[in-house]
Motif scaffolding. Structure first.
Motif, short mmCIF file in Angstrom:
data_model
loop_
_atom_site.label_atom_id
_atom_site.label_comp_id
_atom_site.label_asym_id
_atom_site.label_seq_id
_atom_site.Cartn_x
_atom_site.Cartn_y
_atom_site.Cartn_z
N LYS A 110 0.85 -1.21 0.00
CA LYS A 110 0.00 0.00 0.00
C LYS A 110 0.88 1.25 0.00
CE LYS A 110 -4.12 -1.73 2.43
NZ LYS A 110 -5.30 -1.27 3.13
N VAL A 113 2.51 1.81 -3.41
CA VAL A 113 1.55 2.32 -4.39
C VAL A 113 1.37 3.83 -4.21
CG1 VAL A 113 -0.87 2.26 -5.12
CG2 VAL A 113 0.36 0.11 -4.70
N LEU A 114 1.18 4.23 -2.95
CA LEU A 114 0.98 5.66 -2.68
C LEU A 114 2.22 6.47 -3.08
CD1 LEU A 114 -0.82 5.46 0.77
CD2 LEU A 114 -1.80 6.31 -1.37
N GLY A 116 4.42 5.68 -5.20
CA GLY A 116 4.52 5.66 -6.67
C GLY A 116 3.65 6.73 -7.31
N ARG A 117 2.56 7.06 -6.65
CA ARG A 117 1.67 8.11 -7.18
C ARG A 117 2.04 9.49 -6.65
NH1 ARG A 117 -3.77 5.82 -5.39
NH2 ARG A 117 -3.82 3.79 -6.37
N GLY A 118 3.15 9.53 -5.94
CA GLY A 118 3.60 10.81 -5.40
C GLY A 118 2.79 11.26 -4.20
N LEU A 119 2.13 10.31 -3.53
CA LEU A 119 1.30 10.65 -2.36
C LEU A 119 2.01 10.23 -1.08
CD1 LEU A 119 -2.12 9.41 -3.79
CD2 LEU A 119 -1.43 11.80 -3.44
N ASP A 124 -4.55 3.89 4.87
CA ASP A 124 -5.82 4.30 4.23
C ASP A 124 -7.07 4.02 5.08
OD1 ASP A 124 -6.07 1.56 4.17
OD2 ASP A 124 -5.96 1.38 1.98
#
Ligand code: GLU
Length: 444
Positions: A110, A113-114, A116-119, A124
């Protein structure tokens, strides 16, 4: 911080011995309590049963005692699980703790993934969606939950830090922290808050590596209906050349003691390191407490330099009264000898070397003929002197008059013949200790 009596605590994890950084935290908490006539507590953070060792607990107590930092009360987290359980139950009932089942691998994925999206990699809250039926199914399948603290996203986190000034955190940018593992064991975060409340801790002073923990813990105090204590976070220590070297960083109290460091020196230095105030080789920690002020500490990392510690140590030793060292001195070495020798020491153990110079035997160098003649004359004069007052002044006075020698030509051969050394303690203090008979033998 005000001078109304405060309660501070030092909360080491007994997973190793105390090093310079921990000692500084312990000392500052002690000074803070002392200056207001408050309480200083020791809390052994041993919830991690696998990593905590009894030998470290024993060493921590011994180290604090050697430093003179006596806690008013000692508590061990491992003996307080029932207290944690009660607070835990209250938070569960209030809906501030929730059950989660994600594995470490799932959480890691998780996060990736975050990122990777720049978040920001914030949890969550997926587990909040689980129904009672889901939980029952997990239980039936033998899956125990771990527990997270539900951060209050609506209330910004703010405190005025005793060192860092006003602090502000957005709770939406923070993950709900795991407070209890699936096996029922506790993580550091919640028990610490429960203890601080139950023990009436008013000031939490610790390293700046805990700033983000504080942001979370502020909400835990509130969730438990308790006032938030004053927080202060100290800049970390670094070595003279940047990062605290492995050696300095891990230098334990026992090693320092063995290498001849006096507790007063460590205390004098660590009480001031990180401020622009001069280090005073004070022997009295109470005096340091009076002028202790968190506001004097800067936010920049404080440089710890063992050469500076050695300097302060020497300055402390030069002031240590006989009574403080008597039992560590060689047999027969009295107060006058201590006071004569003390200014030449960088460790108390070195006193024995100088005491051997007093008691002999010593090895004097070979002298040339002219010096030999001078020393023969000195022998005669020394034997004839009145030794009751100040034999060195008397001896050098008469030799100066009769031989015309002065300065180094007068003093050095005498020192060499009397001590076997070119330098050392003040001869005026040393000569009476050597005594007439032995001095006459050495000169002759
Ligand atoms: N046991 C924690 C540590 O050694 C205590 C932190 C605190 O002072 O709350 O870092």
């Amino acid at each position: 911080m005000s001078k109304t009596p405060v309660t501070t605590r030092f909360a080491p994890s007994p997973t190793g011995t105390l090093h310079v950084g921990n000692i500084r935290t312990a000392l500052h908490n002690w000074l803070l309590a002392k200056r207001s006539g408050g309480r200083f507590l020791l809390r052994i953070d041993d919830t991690d049963v696998a990593r905590s060792r009894e030998e470290h607990v024993v060493a921590i107590r011994a180290d604090l005692a050697w430093l003179g930092l006596h806690p008013e009360r000692e508590e061990r987290q491992s003996a307080r699980f029932a207290i944690y359980q009660a607070a835990f139950d209250r938070l569960v009932a209030a809906g501030r703790l929730y059950r989660c089942y994600e594995t470490a691998q799932e959480l890691d994925l998780k996060r990736k993934v975050l990122l990777g999206r720049g978040l920001p990699p914030i949890y969550d809250r997926g587990a909040l969606a689980l129904t009672e039926a889901d939980h029952a199914a997990k239980a039936a399948a033998g899956e125990a939950p771990h527990w997270r603290f539900l951060m209050d996203h609506e209330t910004p986190i703010e405190w005025v830090d005793g060192i860092r000034g006003p602090q502000h955190f957005d709770p939406r940018q923070m993950s709900d922290p795991v407070v209890r593992r699936a096996d029922g064991s506790w993580l550091y975060m919640l028990p610490s808050v429960i203890d601080d409340i139950e023990m009436g801790v008013t000031e939490v002073l610790r390293g700046e590596d805990h700033v983000s923990n504080t942001a979370t813990q502020v909400q835990m105090f509130t969730a438990l209906g308790a006032p938030v204590p004053n927080f202060a976070h100290e800049a970390l220590l670094t070595g003279a050349e940047g990062k605290l070297s492995k050696r300095l960083g891990s230098l334990g109290v026992a090693e320092m003691r063995e290498s001849g460091i006096e507790p007063e020196a460590l205390i004098a230095l660590l009480a001031r390191l990180g401020t622009s105030d001069p280090v005073d080789a004070a022997l009295d920690a109470d005096a340091l407490a009076e002028s202790f002020d968190l506001g004097r500490f800067g936010r920049a990392p404080a440089r710890f330099d063992d050469a500076e510690l050695a300097r302060v140590n020497a300055a402390v030793i030069h002031r240590l009264p006989f009574a403080r060292v008597a039992e560590r001195l060689p047999e027969g070495m009295g107060e006058a000898a201590w006071e004569a020798i003390r200014p030449n020491l960088s460790t108390v153990a070195e006193a024995a070397e100088w005491w051997r110079v007093v008691t002999g035997p010593i090895a004097a160098p070979e002298f040339d003929e002219e010096t030999r003649a001078f020393l023969d004359q000195a022998t005669t004069e020394a034997a004839a002197l009145d030794w009751s007052l100040d034999p060195w002044t008397a001896l050098t006075g008469v030799l100066k008059e009769t031989t015309g020698r002065k300065g180094k030509a007068l003093f050095l051969p005498l020192r060499q013949a009397l001590t076997g050394m070119d330098h050392g303690p003040d001869m005026k203090a040393l000569l009476p200790l050597i005594g007439r008979d032995e001095a006459v033998r050495r000169l002759g």
